[in-house]
Design an enzyme around this catalytic site. Structure first.
Site, mmCIF file in Angstrom:
data_model
loop_
_atom_site.group_PDB
_atom_site.id
_atom_site.type_symbol
_atom_site.label_atom_id
_atom_site.label_comp_id
_atom_site.label_asym_id
_atom_site.label_seq_id
_atom_site.Cartn_x
_atom_site.Cartn_y
_atom_site.Cartn_z
ATOM 1 N N HIS A 78 0.723 -1.359 -0.473
ATOM 2 C CA HIS A 78 -0.002 0.147 0.011
ATOM 3 C C HIS A 78 0.666 1.397 -0.039
ATOM 4 C CE1 HIS A 78 -2.250 2.949 1.404
ATOM 5 N NE2 HIS A 78 -2.224 3.070 2.206
ATOM 6 N N HIS A 255 13.433 11.903 3.278
ATOM 7 C CA HIS A 255 12.684 13.406 3.428
ATOM 8 C C HIS A 255 11.889 14.225 2.588
ATOM 9 C CE1 HIS A 255 10.758 15.283 6.417
ATOM 10 N NE2 HIS A 255 11.288 16.564 5.952
ATOM 11 N N GLU A 257 11.782 13.495 -0.112
ATOM 12 C CA GLU A 257 10.648 12.197 -0.911
ATOM 13 C C GLU A 257 9.559 13.087 -0.289
ATOM 14 O OE1 GLU A 257 10.521 10.883 -3.320
ATOM 15 O OE2 GLU A 257 8.068 9.653 -3.472
ATOM 16 N N TYR A 259 8.618 15.846 0.053
ATOM 17 C CA TYR A 259 7.968 16.949 0.029
ATOM 18 C C TYR A 259 8.227 17.505 -1.533
ATOM 19 C CZ TYR A 259 8.647 19.122 4.666
ATOM 20 O OH TYR A 259 8.929 18.846 5.862
ATOM 21 N N HIS A 304 14.864 13.454 11.537
ATOM 22 C CA HIS A 304 13.900 13.337 12.590
ATOM 23 C C HIS A 304 12.932 12.180 12.559
ATOM 24 C CE1 HIS A 304 11.478 15.798 9.562
ATOM 25 N NE2 HIS A 304 11.474 14.530 9.419
ATOM 26 N N HIS A 305 12.745 11.178 11.524
ATOM 27 C CA HIS A 305 12.104 10.067 10.996
ATOM 28 C C HIS A 305 12.833 9.176 12.217
ATOM 29 C CE1 HIS A 305 10.042 11.340 7.832
ATOM 30 N NE2 HIS A 305 11.277 12.449 7.553
ATOM 31 N N THR A 330 6.569 27.283 6.055
ATOM 32 C CA THR A 330 5.162 26.566 5.355
ATOM 33 C C THR A 330 3.900 27.138 6.320
ATOM 34 O OG1 THR A 330 5.904 24.261 5.862
ATOM 35 C CG2 THR A 330 4.191 23.833 5.658
ATOM 36 N N LYS A 333 2.561 30.084 3.627
ATOM 37 C CA LYS A 333 2.255 29.802 2.293
ATOM 38 C C LYS A 333 1.019 29.290 3.108
ATOM 39 C CE LYS A 333 4.886 27.173 -0.470
ATOM 40 N NZ LYS A 333 4.883 27.558 -1.586
#
Lengths: 532, 392
Positions: A78, A255, A257, A259, A304-305, A330, A333
């Site tokens: 998935h 990371h 990825e 974004y 941070h993961h 962020t 935005k």
């Protein structure tokens, strides 16, 4: 402008070929965009069915439908299919359709490569899906495939998984090079970088991210391949290797990825909100700088993961502070979108509904992301359903809603027909309710202590899991309505005008609806907006 | 006129949406009343650190909720008022340098406000001063092994802790009892008000040892030993889970920690040390076939069944069948060797680290004589012991 288009109506030699070979051999950016979008939708349904297997199993405590081995294959497939098969190809499809039309280019810069980069995908995903039927089953180590579970302890099909990832990577890199070359070389004369629509900007930045990190992904799966078949021990502690190295390399890809899967969404929403607010996008420059800052920060926050892998405190603090910083661009935005809506003259057609829901629900995902960046609290959140809720909020009502918003927004331009507005709104509200009923309770389940990737759970988690499963089925089946709406729109409907939306701005709205097979064979004269 | 009507209509609509909002809020608050609070939020836990973490969580959560309410409030207000259907004319502004500076700089201060308490909590967690008790926590597919480290190896207490819930419960053949999937055969026992250090590692894949009430979550990684610690203040039973995907039974290797008074802890430890001594004695005696088969079945259920299945058929190809084929009916030395040393590059573990020689002898005997495998031979614990000693 219109002279250019009329020329092409007479030019029969450049129309699409007939039959299947049109799609196999096509180098036309619109055809390839269509192929990407249909492929992505097929993968979306495939990955969605897997999600429904997961949610059906989790409807009640106990193992009712599947055994844990298969459950793990479902979570893994998935994730892989949604990330690499649904979200990324959908954005590439949108880029194919829209980037040339938005910058006034006749096609993508490298049309033959464009064809290759699409046609690699069906092979890559056939290979990946075929592992479900192999002895030992499909990959079962999570879409993050941490070693050594994915190396020493993996099913034999892992080799097919590795080659499938290689193929997807090649496709992505070719697609991104094409986007970069097109944007940098084929803009209409006079269109400066800071005149480009934000969708083009966000895709330019995304393409650089892809070119930077896809080779890292290829590297990490190649190291796995070497460990599995050629006797190396990159990730094997027994052989002197380091399992944590895997996670560093993977997340250095992973990371950026995530974004890659959200920046084009920012571009889409930045196109749609101004149209339906009938007001110029607030803070264009700061949108561009914020996107670039987010892209830069995405390279320096990967660990941070991995707050629980036992990093020294200096490492934890650095990655916490760097991650928190992402909240600033962020936030800019989100505030810009809110300011664009403020004092507008808004109407709420389906694209706008999806776009506004995107802003609100993506922000919820962003705020839970901020919570996750706080290391001591992350020790409690990490690898629980709180994380699952977080990343689904940014990916489903985030990326996926933006893709649906885009589909509704540009569908009249692509097909020449208006979609059915009532059905579109029904689809929106079903999706909106479904998505929140699915993922909001997962915050609770996670905080209360249910880890992710569990096929079965203790009894105290039963109520909210049941709610979540009900939501998932509502959301899942609503997407069949989307399929119906799109087909209905292709088959016919109210004719769309060239402008389609009364507040829409941009070169794609200056050409006929449906967009002719070839557009901008000679560069357009830029309307005033772009020259400003 | 038409304009006015639409305004009235809008007002009505606004009112209805407000009523809806109130209804939804009321519904959600009644849900909260119905639902147990612990099913919705993080635990406060039972250590000073876990309470610090909880407070930090509530602080950042509150900040996020306030930001959300403000931003969404502005958007929703705007959506209700700045509508074309209300005749609202679009404004023409598209920049405001002051505003843009403000919403870039203010968040930085909010972030600093979150980073300061987060940093201080993290420093408290990373306090590496000495410990009263050191316990090695070792992850296996799919169970935990706890070793109470001691300078005197004969005083070391070591045991495996695995799921107590029987397959009948998770396959829905019998009703699910309390602590379904959250109970183990041998809980970890620690004294309260002592600094207990957990040295976390793994024997195979990556696991993660999480006890929410202690705010301790550390990945168990082969080749690494990571430390975490807790000072538990209240006696009680605290339940945790494995939080890193570790294979098929990732969801079936819970953690149970029993925190007790110092005196109770000491008598428990003494009992465990006594048990360990008894094991040494049983290794020397000669076992009968019946004894070996009986113990063997118990050991098989605890250590082998999750892969090779209760009927011995396994789940090929990852977990081969033991029935009528392979080592289980082949030469006995090879059979003992694979149980003792495991098989490199597969999920088959080296059980010398987990089982005592009597248990290994019993389970090998059991596998050779169960499910219609009528090899008929048996192995004595002392033979296994001799093999292990010679290898060391």
């Amino acid at each position: 402008m219109s002279a250019v288009i009329e020329n092409h109506h007479d030019d029969h030699h450049h129309g699409p070929d007939k039959g299947l070979m049109r799609w196999v051999l096509t180098t036309n950016h619109k055809d390839i965009g269509t192929l990407y979008l249909w492929f992505s939708f097929a993968m979306f349904l495939t990955g969605g069915c897997m999600a429904l297997v997961i949610r059906a199993e989790l409807f009640q405590p106990g193992l009712q439908l599947v055994v844990p081995e298969f459950f793990n294959q479902m979570t893994t497939m998935h994730g892989l299919i949604m990330v690499f098969g649904a979200v990324m190809p959908a954005f590439v499809g949108l880029a194919n359709w829209l980037v040339p039309m938005m910058i006034g280019a006749p096609d993508m810069a490298l049309p033959r490569m464009n064809n290759y980069s699409f046609w690699i995908l069906p092979f890559a995903f056939s290979m990946l899906l075929s592992t479900l039927f192999m002895e030992g089953g499909a990959p079962n180590f999570g879409w993050t495939f941490y070693a050594p579970l994915s190396t020493e302890y993996a099913p034999p099909s892992v080799t097919f998984f590795i080659f499938a990832v290689h193929l997807m990577g090649i496709s992505s890199i070719m697609g991104s090079i094409n986007v970069v070359v097109t944007i940098l070389n084929l803009r209409a004369p006079g269109m400066r970088l800071m005149d480009m629509p934000l969708f083009v900007w966000t895709w330019l930045i995304t393409a650089y991210l892809l070119i930077a990190v896809m080779p890292v992904l290829a590297g990490v799966v190649t190291m796995m391949l070497m460990d599995i078949h050629f006797g190396t021990a990159f990730f094997s502690a027994g052989g002197g290797g380091d399992p944590v190295l895997f996670q560093h390399v993977f997340w250095f890809f992973g990371h950026p990825e995530v974004y890659i899967m959200i920046l084009p969404a920012f571009g889409i929403v930045s196109a749609i909100i101004p149209t339906f607010a009938r007001k110029k996008l607030f803070g264009y420059d700061s949108m561009v700088y914020a996107t670039a800052s987010i892209a830069f920060l995405s390279f320096i926050v990967w660990a941070h993961h991995m707050f629980t892998v036992g990093m020294p405190i200096a490492g934890e603090l650095y990655f916490m502070y760097a991650t928190m910083l992402i909240a600033v661009p962020t936030g800019v935005k989100v505030f810009n979108w809110a300011a664009t809506m403020w004092q507008g003259s808004m109407t709420f057609e389906t694209p706008m509904l999806f776009a506004v829901a995107f802003v609100i629900l993506f922000t919820i995902g962003g705020l839970s992301g901020l919570m996750l960046s706080i290391v001591p609290a992350d020790f409690q959140y990490h690898d629980t359903y709180f994380v699952v809720a977080h990343f689904h909020y940014v990916l489903v009502p985030g990326s996926i809603f933006s893709i649906m918003a885009a589909a509704y927004y540009w569908l009249p331009k692509w097909t020449g027909n208006m979609y059915d507005e009532t059905l579109g709104k029904t689809h929106f509200w079903l999706s909106f309710v479904g998505v929140n009923v699915t993922f909001f309770p997962q915050h609770f389940i996670g905080l209360a202590g249910m880890p992710r990737r569990y096929p079965d759970y203790a009894l105290q988690f039963a109520d909210w899991n049941m709610v979540s499963s009900v939501g998932a089925f509502i959301f899942g089946f609503s997407q069949l309505l989307f399929l119906f709406i799109v087909i209905k729109c292709i088959m016919g409907g109210k004719k769309a005008t060239d402008e389609v939306w009364d507040g829409a701005e941009g070169l794609e709205w200056t050409i006929a609806s449906p967009a002719p097979y070839h557009t901008f064979s000679t560069p357009p004269e830029l309307p005033e907006r772009a020259m400003a | 006129m038409a304009r006015k009507e639409s305004k009235v209509g809008e007002g009505q609509r606004l009112k209805t949406s407000l009523q809806w909002l109130i209804a939804v809020a009321a519904l959600s608050s009644s849900w909260q009343a119905l639902a147990d609070w612990s099913a919705l939020n993080m635990t406060k836990g039972v250590t000073a650190i876990s309470r610090e973490v909880y407070d930090l969580h509530m602080l950042i959560f509150t900040i996020c909720v306030v930001i959300g309410v403000l931003v969404f409030g502005v958007m929703i207000w705007s959506m209700l008022v700045h509508r074309k259907s209300l005749g609202h004319k679009p404004a023409t502004f598209s920049h405001s340098t002051k505003l843009e500076y403000a919403w870039t700089i203010i968040p930085i201060f909010i972030l600093i406000g979150m980073a300061v308490p987060a940093t201080s909590t993290l420093r408290d967690m990373y306090d590496a001063s000495g410990a009263d008790i050191d316990i090695e926590v070792r992850g296996y597919q799919w169970k935990w092994q706890y070793t109470y480290l001691s300078d005197d190896p004969t005083q070391e207490v070591k045991f495996i802790s695995s799921l107590l819930t029987p397959p009948d419960e998770y396959y829905n053949r019998t009703p699910k009892r309390e602590h379904y999937l959250a109970d183990v055969d041998n809980p970890l026992v620690i004294p309260i008000n002592k600094r207990v250090r957990f040295l976390v590692t793994s024997n195979d894949v990556i696991h993660s040892w999480w006890v929410p009430d202690f705010a301790v979550k550390k990945d168990a990684i082969p080749g690494f030993v990571h430390e975490a610690w807790a000072v538990v203040e209240e006696p009680g039973i605290y339940r945790g889970k494995c939080t890193e995907l570790c294979g098929k039974d990732h969801g079936f290797m819970p953690i149970v920690v029993k925190a007790v008074e110092q005196a109770e802890y000491e008598s428990w430890l003494a009992m465990k040390q006594q048990e360990a001594l008894q094991v040494y004695e049983t290794v020397g005696k000669t076992w009968t076939m019946a004894e070996l088969m009986e113990t063997g079945e118990q050991v098989y259920t605890q250590a082998c069944q999750s892969c090779h299945q209760a009927n011995g058929q396994g789940i090929p190809p990852a977990f081969p069948s033991l029935v009528g084929q392979g080592l289980a009916i082949g030469p006995i030395d090879a059979h003992i060797d694979i149980v003792v040393n495991g098989k490199a590059g597969s999920a088959m573990q080296a059980f010398a680290a987990q089982l005592n020689p009597a248990e290994i002898a019993a389970v090998v005997t059991y596998e050779r004589n169960a499910w219609g495998n009528n090899v008929g031979d048996l192995v004595q614990p002392r033979a296994v012991n001799a093999l292990i000693s010679s290898e060391e």
